[in-house]
Motif scaffolding. Sequence first.
Motif, PDB file in Angstrom:
ATOM      1  N   VAL A  39     -20.042 -10.869 -16.257  1.00 24.93           N
ATOM      2  CA  VAL A  39     -20.523  -9.729 -15.472  1.00 24.93           C
ATOM      3  C   VAL A  39     -21.896  -9.305 -15.983  1.00 24.93           C
ATOM      4  N   MET A  80     -14.769  -3.437  -8.083  1.00 25.00           N
ATOM      5  CA  MET A  80     -14.909  -4.893  -8.154  1.00 25.00           C
ATOM      6  C   MET A  80     -15.453  -5.293  -9.518  1.00 25.00           C
ATOM      7  N   ILE A  81     -16.450  -4.543  -9.972  1.00 24.98           N
ATOM      8  CA  ILE A  81     -17.044  -4.864 -11.270  1.00 24.98           C
ATOM      9  C   ILE A  81     -16.015  -4.662 -12.379  1.00 24.98           C
ATOM     10  N   GLN A 105     -11.597  -9.619 -16.510  1.00 23.78           N
ATOM     11  CA  GLN A 105     -11.431 -11.061 -16.715  1.00 23.78           C
ATOM     12  C   GLN A 105     -12.500 -11.647 -17.614  1.00 23.78           C
ATOM     13  N   ASP A 106     -13.756 -11.251 -17.430  1.00 25.09           N
ATOM     14  CA  ASP A 106     -14.828 -11.877 -18.188  1.00 25.09           C
ATOM     15  C   ASP A 106     -16.033 -10.949 -18.196  1.00 25.09           C
ATOM     16  N   ARG A 158     -12.726  -4.903 -12.116  1.00 19.96           N
ATOM     17  CA  ARG A 158     -11.746  -6.003 -12.082  1.00 19.96           C
ATOM     18  C   ARG A 158     -12.351  -7.284 -12.634  1.00 19.96           C
ATOM     19  N   ALA A 159     -13.614  -7.516 -12.307  1.00 15.81           N
ATOM     20  CA  ALA A 159     -14.269  -8.709 -12.836  1.00 15.81           C
ATOM     21  C   ALA A 159     -14.423  -8.603 -14.345  1.00 15.81           C
TER      22      ALA A 159
END
Lengths: 259, 239, 502, 367
Positions: free
Chosen positions: C378, C366-367, C373-374, C369-370
Amino acid sequence: MDDSILIETRELVKIFGGLRAVDGVSMTVRTQTLHTIIGPNGAGKTTFFNLLSGNIRPTSGKVFYKGRDITGVPPYRRAHIGIGRSFQITNVFPNLSVLENVRLAAQAVGHDNYKFWADHRRFHKYEERAQAILQQVGLASQTNLPARLLPHGGKRKLELGILLASDPDLLLLDEPTAGMAREEIPMLMEVIRSVRETGKKTIILVEHKMDLVMNVSDRISVMHQGQLLAEGTPLEIAANPTVQKAYLGDLYGDLTEGK
Amino acid sequence: MAPSQKNVLEVRNIQTFIGQFHILDGVSVEVPDGSITVLLGRNGAGKTTTLKSILGLTPPRSGAIVFNGKEIQGEPAFRTAAKGIGYVPEHRAIFRDLSVAENLRIAERKSGDLARREEFIFGLFPDLKRLIKLPGGNLSGGQQQMLAVARALVPDNQLLLIDEPSEGLAPVVIEQMMEAISRLSAHTTILLVEQNFIMASRLADRYTIIETGRSVKSGMMADLIDDEASIQRYLGAAA
Amino acid sequence: MTSFIRRNRTLLLIIAIVIVIFGGTIRTMEPKVWVSIMLSGLTLASLYFLVASGLSLIFGLMDVLNFAHGVLFVLGAYVGLSTFLNPRLFFNTLPVFFMLIAAVMMAQHLGRAFWPHVNSKRRQHLANIVLLLAAGSILYLALRGFPIRALNAFNITAVGGAVTTANAQEPMAMMFRRLLLVALAGVPIGILLSPRERQEEVPLRPIWQTALISGSAAVIGIVLLLVRDTGEIWMLALSPDFRFLLAIIMGTIAGALGGVAIETGLIRPFYGNPVTQLVLTLGLSIAGIDLIEAVFGEEANPPMPPPTLFGQSCRSDTFINWFSEHCQSVDVLGRAFPTYRLFIIVVGVVVFAAVGLMLRRTRLGMIIRAGVQDSEMVQALGINVRRIFTLVFALGSGLAAMGGVIAAPYLGVFPGMGAIFQLQAFIAVVIGGMGSFIGAAVGTIILGMARAFGDHFVAAGIHLPFLDAVVKGSPAIARASTVLIMALVLLIKPSGIFGKKE
Amino acid sequence: MNETLSTTTHSSARRRLAQWWPYLLILGLLVLFPLLAGATIGDPAAAQDGAGLSSLMQRAESGAAKFWQGMIIQILIFAIFAMSYDLLLGYTGILSFGHAMFFGTGGYAMAILIGRNFNWSFGMALLAVILIALAQSLIFGVLSLRVKGVYLAMVTLAFAEMFYILAEAGDFRKYTGADDGLHGFPVPGWLSATDHRTRFYYLTLIFFVAAFLIIKRLVDSPTGKVMVATRENEHRATMIGFNTFWYKLTAFVAAGVFAALAGALSAMYLVSVTPSMLSLGRTIDVLAMTIIGGMGTLVGPILGASIIQLLGYWLERWFGASWTLVYGILFMLIVIFLPYGIVGTLRARSFQIRDGWKQLQQTLAGK
């Protein structure tokens, strides 16, 4: 076709991932007027602007300029047919000199861009034009400074200078006073006024500071949530009850009513 | 000084550079415990950079930032954040490909954070519960803003930095947002950036005005509302 | 209509490519030929995928294009080969590494006492240079004349065992002298690497913990050295299957460590500086291969013998029979197909599923994938993104190295193997879309298929209109033609099939 | 009136001289080099007819004099190649990893066309090299300029690698010599670098000076100014009315043609072409030259070419076969410690180079 109409949009719509940023805006702007678009942050002004300058394509709807459909014309062509725009966030060539910034813009609409066999210094006309424009916008003393070293207000003036250098018929100014110190604003507004009067230009201005635009605009359009809420002379707008309620009312109501 | 007047955050004369640009040239802010403090000023004055400097995303070159009595200037952002500072950035920075649930879960600092605070969060923003499985990118602007605030509420934060929560929102949604923030302030201290003066004046207890990278004036919001000269001078007539 | 095309461009593009590749082909050939070509394509795709997925993940998360990715592939292949055939190498070199690590760790605490006394910038520079020179010269003394090439020279017996060259090992006393010197060299390196400013902010482990860890590292190193003869015999007596597993593990670890070294040494100091990062990894791609050549020799090694699991010289009728017979090929629709290649396909699928699940289901995923994006946001949530970066770099590099080990029995091991795979991986991620994990998978499958069918057609000959003779070519033509697929995709969708808009 | 006019011409000529004297000095040295070398390090035994210019020329064709002329020939060839690359990277901000494609194709085209398959004359072949380079750079420019930043780097790399693979492939052995390359193709006798080293030296020098002047004129022209604007802020350049694609393509094509010429010269000089001319390694060489010398200047790549060429020579002498390892490590150290190159670091106060570099990095980061 009405010759006095310079640019016209018909049912312009732009959707960003479900959000209708611009929602069916039809607007006409007449030649040699200063037409202001106001509206709160997020009302869709900048998106509408980007549609006029060709930076983004509309989801549907059309844009006409001098009676011609220019909906699909790329931005670099729009500069050649006389549409120039400034940016809300200062966007100059940071490492080129102030003069070179303006000179390039003057060169852009000339016909010598592809003369790669000749020294650029031969083309005095662009340099002279750039000098003249820098004089006009008040940067004549800083021609050799790299643009990034200009103070913020200076950059806004340079932005305007770049715009003027391509000699557009229509100037799209996106919050030209954004981030400027209060003392500098009248100077810039003065430059805009003089451009309009001496250069016989049409100007579309986006602002959210009401007081600035009331006494320079010929017409004002109010945008709200992507739609055109009202249009008219500054006096009409000030008196318009819908505008009062939706734009001024909600956000400035307390102050205007309270005082 | 009374214990209730203790400052959660003190920013003292910070200088921040981004590349070669000198963005902040002496900003000082005090955020008393339990208050809502608002940063006011024009576009490009340096409000957002102030928030980012506090968090460590744009570390200041000099000056001091004291959070809960401890100097945090110069620490990387993840360590600052883990000390209990929540951040709701401009333009929300929702993870578009992650679901709403994942957007919340990623903010957990200890597992179980979300479960503990779920009720409170969905009480504030009931919409989010309904949207829990949708990708963040499919939410409307207002919903994204709610998610961004909710995300900052998942761990135990003592201070929230909220950047322009009303930007680009419809008036109805702005009302909702204001409501939520004022309810929040009962639980945490908030440092807010807000262009919308009315919203700021309704919410905030204190203010600091930033002009061209410098904090020029600060005090109680109630005093500023009556001080029309200052409003004119620093914020422009329309505001 | 046009808007329909624009919206579904991804899908249409895949369909078009599938039709082009398969449409014309299936009519003209028998199903069994077709299937075996498909399987060959998937074998290649699987290897490409192991390289491309890491490349794409790393790029997506941290905008770094790692030109040294192919070096890691080669490193994996050589480490795997040596583990499998020549464990003597490790019994002689690993102690040196363990000793160095132990010394560096301990010396960090010395550095903590040292740096506060060096207060001016100028003195720090001076200290840097002195320490660097000291470390370099002691290391040189420690490793001078180390018989690395001799240790690497071995012959493969007919049954697949290795015959190590006699006398390549140095006497024990010599080795201990080297260990001592290496430990000495670790001291200046440790001091160099220890944090200098704001020491209270960067907590070091308590000294007893460090002592424990580095002490055990040193002990492991010494023990490894002491048991080197018996250990080697024991290793070579292990079942080849187990040794092969060990080879995969060792190769992957070596690759991951290499990745961490690249990330911390060449990438991290230059974040926000992509040209420098790019050029540095490019420089490493030259120097790295040269280093591998210097250590392992320039000449190509014959393919590593596949583990006995796929090694019996027979042909199973069905997959079920294979489980008892362990034949080297299996009957697929009446045509023999090497079982080891099926194993490669399985590894590819397993890695795809495992990494995919990791990305979808775990917090780390999840981290990541996040972060794609940005990553700033994070970070602002209190997550140490830099550490995630290092982890992903290690993961991607480990996968590439694993690809190298697995390719070794199939292709042989030679220094140039990385460049070929890296290029195809580049093409695959451009086709699939940089930063997209699914894109890497789709891109590699397209390339694998194109290569396999291309090879087939080029070898079988193509009837061109207006020409009587059949035009034949070499596999090189098929290899070059994958670039045309890339050009086609670029013309239609510059950001690749699954790429985000720029 | 007349008087003022003459003084202005006079002063402008003087100003030009002041501006150009370093170039003229270097040019003068290069022109005189064969004679000087012949007089100092040439083999005296090679001179047959006693004294005078002709004996000097004969001595220049011998021993160390001949060797160092060869070294300078190679430096000049690489300088042309590096200048063409700088036109892309330093001036227009295009990071191509496939520039060797043009260099190699130029070399191969020359070798094949004057070789036994075609037997073309040198002049015809040279013309053909230029035409082939034009076509090649147009096609691959249009394709690769659709993408930006690292994508472009990867795409250009892939295109170049395609040529590399084809050159190595056995299918065209008759033309390309497959992985052996072509050697000993019939270079016209009057141009042979072994027999007439000094003549070839001057030919290369003429090509080099012409390339320098043409590229300098290009970067100083209105077109060149737009290229710099594209590097600095492509979005803004579009907004003021430039179709930046055409300017990038112009740079790509010009760079391609000069690289091909350099490749053709190299083929003529070495009388051999190998697939390595098309390899990534060759692009890395030219990238190193440009970066080490300093991007966005024309002097930088020339300096870089000299340094890399000489460095390669010395490293090979000192380290033997493992010199490429040392080269790779040195390359990385230089990138780390001299990020703006030599000329760039010298001119660190002049803002353009440093910030041009930053700008390029930002474009590549996609910001």
